[in-house]
Design a protein around this motif. Structure first.
Motif, PDB file in Angstrom:
ATOM      1  N   ARG A 157       0.760  -1.196  -0.093  1.00  0.00           N
ATOM      2  CA  ARG A 157       0.143   0.138   0.093  1.00  0.00           C
ATOM      3  C   ARG A 157       0.974   1.375  -0.068  1.00  0.00           C
ATOM      4  O   ARG A 157       1.977   1.296   0.539  1.00  0.00           O
ATOM      5  CB  ARG A 157      -0.676   0.035   1.294  1.00  0.00           C
ATOM      6  N   LEU A 158       0.425   2.397  -0.418  1.00  0.00           N
ATOM      7  CA  LEU A 158       0.867   3.772  -0.633  1.00  0.00           C
ATOM      8  C   LEU A 158       0.338   4.504   0.649  1.00  0.00           C
ATOM      9  O   LEU A 158      -1.110   4.407   0.820  1.00  0.00           O
ATOM     10  CB  LEU A 158       0.909   4.424  -1.705  1.00  0.00           C
ATOM     11  N   LYS A 159       0.930   5.024   1.428  1.00  0.00           N
ATOM     12  CA  LYS A 159       0.511   5.928   2.570  1.00  0.00           C
ATOM     13  C   LYS A 159       1.171   7.290   2.581  1.00  0.00           C
ATOM     14  O   LYS A 159       2.496   7.185   2.329  1.00  0.00           O
ATOM     15  CB  LYS A 159       0.911   5.285   3.848  1.00  0.00           C
ATOM     16  N   LYS A 160       0.394   8.369   2.618  1.00  0.00           N
ATOM     17  CA  LYS A 160       0.803   9.706   2.475  1.00  0.00           C
ATOM     18  C   LYS A 160       0.666  10.370   3.865  1.00  0.00           C
ATOM     19  O   LYS A 160      -0.137  10.268   4.686  1.00  0.00           O
ATOM     20  CB  LYS A 160       0.008  10.603   1.499  1.00  0.00           C
ATOM     21  N   ILE A 161       2.030  10.919   4.303  1.00  0.00           N
ATOM     22  CA  ILE A 161       2.045  11.428   5.853  1.00  0.00           C
ATOM     23  C   ILE A 161       2.678  12.827   5.554  1.00  0.00           C
ATOM     24  O   ILE A 161       3.233  13.245   4.354  1.00  0.00           O
ATOM     25  CB  ILE A 161       2.969  10.603   6.516  1.00  0.00           C
ATOM     26  N   VAL A 162       2.608  13.661   6.586  1.00  0.00           N
ATOM     27  CA  VAL A 162       3.100  14.781   6.487  1.00  0.00           C
ATOM     28  C   VAL A 162       4.460  15.231   7.467  1.00  0.00           C
ATOM     29  O   VAL A 162       4.360  14.905   8.637  1.00  0.00           O
ATOM     30  CB  VAL A 162       1.793  16.043   6.855  1.00  0.00           C
ATOM     31  N   VAL A 163       5.363  15.757   6.753  1.00  0.00           N
ATOM     32  CA  VAL A 163       6.679  15.920   7.726  1.00  0.00           C
ATOM     33  C   VAL A 163       6.973  17.435   7.547  1.00  0.00           C
ATOM     34  O   VAL A 163       6.352  17.787   6.453  1.00  0.00           O
ATOM     35  CB  VAL A 163       7.830  14.941   7.057  1.00  0.00           C
ATOM     36  N   THR A 164       7.718  17.911   8.614  1.00  0.00           N
ATOM     37  CA  THR A 164       7.873  19.355   8.539  1.00  0.00           C
ATOM     38  C   THR A 164       9.448  19.408   8.476  1.00  0.00           C
ATOM     39  O   THR A 164      10.094  18.738   9.219  1.00  0.00           O
ATOM     40  CB  THR A 164       7.692  19.915   9.796  1.00  0.00           C
ATOM     41  N   GLU A 165       9.927  20.294   7.819  1.00  0.00           N
ATOM     42  CA  GLU A 165      11.444  20.305   7.518  1.00  0.00           C
ATOM     43  C   GLU A 165      11.885  21.812   7.754  1.00  0.00           C
ATOM     44  O   GLU A 165      11.135  22.797   7.253  1.00  0.00           O
ATOM     45  CB  GLU A 165      12.006  19.529   6.280  1.00  0.00           C
ATOM     46  N   ASN A 166      12.952  22.191   7.989  1.00  0.00           N
ATOM     47  CA  ASN A 166      13.437  23.600   7.938  1.00  0.00           C
ATOM     48  C   ASN A 166      14.323  23.855   6.645  1.00  0.00           C
ATOM     49  O   ASN A 166      14.850  23.177   6.146  1.00  0.00           O
ATOM     50  CB  ASN A 166      14.443  24.007   8.903  1.00  0.00           C
ATOM     51  N   VAL A 167      13.704  24.938   5.969  1.00  0.00           N
ATOM     52  CA  VAL A 167      14.297  25.394   4.604  1.00  0.00           C
ATOM     53  C   VAL A 167      14.842  26.801   4.737  1.00  0.00           C
ATOM     54  O   VAL A 167      14.321  27.851   5.350  1.00  0.00           O
ATOM     55  CB  VAL A 167      13.253  25.638   3.510  1.00  0.00           C
ATOM     56  N   THR A 168      16.352  26.887   4.469  1.00  0.00           N
ATOM     57  CA  THR A 168      16.843  28.176   4.449  1.00  0.00           C
ATOM     58  C   THR A 168      17.420  28.707   3.115  1.00  0.00           C
ATOM     59  O   THR A 168      18.008  27.885   2.413  1.00  0.00           O
ATOM     60  CB  THR A 168      18.260  27.886   5.357  1.00  0.00           C
ATOM     61  N   THR A 169      17.105  29.805   2.859  1.00  0.00           N
ATOM     62  CA  THR A 169      17.429  30.401   1.519  1.00  0.00           C
ATOM     63  C   THR A 169      17.771  31.847   1.748  1.00  0.00           C
ATOM     64  O   THR A 169      17.740  32.432   2.789  1.00  0.00           O
ATOM     65  CB  THR A 169      16.259  30.510   0.674  1.00  0.00           C
ATOM     66  N   THR A 170      18.680  32.425   0.684  1.00  0.00           N
ATOM     67  CA  THR A 170      19.244  33.773   0.776  1.00  0.00           C
ATOM     68  C   THR A 170      18.385  34.808   0.076  1.00  0.00           C
ATOM     69  O   THR A 170      18.319  34.095  -1.181  1.00  0.00           O
ATOM     70  CB  THR A 170      20.606  33.779   0.490  1.00  0.00           C
ATOM     71  N   ILE A 171      18.191  35.765   0.244  1.00  0.00           N
ATOM     72  CA  ILE A 171      17.399  36.885  -0.763  1.00  0.00           C
ATOM     73  C   ILE A 171      18.072  38.058  -0.500  1.00  0.00           C
ATOM     74  O   ILE A 171      18.249  38.671   0.742  1.00  0.00           O
ATOM     75  CB  ILE A 171      15.908  36.890  -0.441  1.00  0.00           C
ATOM     76  N   PRO A 172      18.384  38.779  -1.474  1.00  0.00           N
ATOM     77  CA  PRO A 172      19.056  40.271  -1.183  1.00  0.00           C
ATOM     78  C   PRO A 172      18.072  41.313  -0.931  1.00  0.00           C
ATOM     79  O   PRO A 172      16.850  41.303  -1.719  1.00  0.00           O
ATOM     80  CB  PRO A 172      19.550  40.505  -2.722  1.00  0.00           C
ATOM     81  N   VAL A 173      18.390  42.120   0.047  1.00  0.00           N
ATOM     82  CA  VAL A 173      17.417  43.235   0.509  1.00  0.00           C
ATOM     83  C   VAL A 173      18.249  44.515   0.404  1.00  0.00           C
ATOM     84  O   VAL A 173      19.447  44.663   0.563  1.00  0.00           O
ATOM     85  CB  VAL A 173      16.756  42.879   1.896  1.00  0.00           C
ATOM     86  N   THR A 174      17.435  45.464   0.252  1.00  0.00           N
ATOM     87  CA  THR A 174      18.201  46.892   0.208  1.00  0.00           C
ATOM     88  C   THR A 174      17.782  47.990   1.314  1.00  0.00           C
ATOM     89  O   THR A 174      16.671  47.813   1.755  1.00  0.00           O
ATOM     90  CB  THR A 174      18.027  47.493  -1.115  1.00  0.00           C
ATOM     91  N   HIS A 175      18.383  48.846   1.610  1.00  0.00           N
ATOM     92  CA  HIS A 175      18.032  49.928   2.703  1.00  0.00           C
ATOM     93  C   HIS A 175      18.788  51.194   2.560  1.00  0.00           C
ATOM     94  O   HIS A 175      19.897  51.137   1.639  1.00  0.00           O
ATOM     95  CB  HIS A 175      18.215  49.370   4.025  1.00  0.00           C
TER      96      HIS A 175
END
Length: 257
Positions: A157-175
């Protein structure tokens, strides 16, 4: 059966229960001693077909190469074990009729039993030849009949479950930043001189990261089955008869092939 079939035609059929599930291939066909019409067949059941179970032809229907009987597979497998290689006597038949819940049409006075039609020669004819031929013997042997039965080997059988993972990404910002610029007033430039308090204001801007989420379908996953054929060895014992020749002289005795 609604359609009368010969013994040879029945041997080519496979028995299916009332739900359409395959029970097995027909082994022997038993015919009425009086009418010479088939009314019982045997089907190999049990592990590797080690048991032959009697199935009545009453109410059976033929569909192509399938013989559909009005009984479940469990009822057929639980039928009384009857060891009748060549003849089904009335007492044995009564037990079988009772198991299948059928009315026994036979009586001890009118019916003597059922005879089996073997795969190569009718046994009744073989017995007659053996008894009537003064100068001959009929040699018989058992042949191994190997069949297959379908059973449940497991589940997947196939069973779908939900897992949580941390995602880190970089985005340029200006000030915006403030710096003080000093430059002298050149000769000839118009500037309003004055002594007193004053102030100058500038508005600073900056960008901040904004996080949002969206659901995206990324993959389809399904189960498929594939039929794999493999060879399995089956070992059993069979009996066969040998005929020995004995001449007038006792020393001339020898076995015939």
């Amino acid at each position: 059966m609604s359609n009368y079939l010969t013994t040879d035609q029945l041997r080519d059929l496979t028995v299916h229960d009332q739900e359409g599930e395959k029970v097995g291939s027909i082994g022997q066909v038993f015919v009425d001693d009086t009418s010479q019409r088939p009314d019982w067949v045997t089907v190999p059941t049990g592990l590797f077909g080690t048991k032959e179970t009697f199935v009545p032809l009453a109410g059976a229907q033929v569909r192509g190469l399938e013989l559909h009987v009005p009984f479940t597979k469990d009822v057929i497998k639980d039928a009384p074990r009857v060891d009748a290689d060549e003849h089904l006597v009335t007492e044995q038949e009564r037990h079988l009729y009772a198991h299948y819940g059928l009315t026994d049409p036979t009586s001890a006075e009118s019916v003597t039993g059922r005879s089996a039609a073997s795969a190569d020669h009718d046994t009744a004819q073989s017995r007659a030849a053996s008894a009537g031929g003064e100068h001959e013997l009929v040699r018989s042997e058992e042949r191994l009949r190997v069949g297959t039965e379908e059973r449940v080997a497991g589940t997947a059988r196939l069973k779908k479950i939900v897992v949580t993972e941390n995602v880190t990404t970089t985005i340029p910002v200006t000030h915006e930043e403030v710096r003080v610029v000093r430059e002298p007033v050149r000769a000839g430039e118009v500037a309003a001189p004055g002594i007193g308090e004053a102030e100058a204001t500038v508005t600073l801007h900056e960008e901040r990261p904004v996080v949002g989420k969206e659901k995206v379908a990324v993959e389809r996953v399904r189960l498929e089955t594939a039929e794999v054929t493999e060879e399995q060895q089956v070992n059993d014992t069979v009996r066969k008869e040998q005929i020995a020749y004995e001449g007038a002289d006792a020393e001339s005795r020898r076995d015939l092939p």
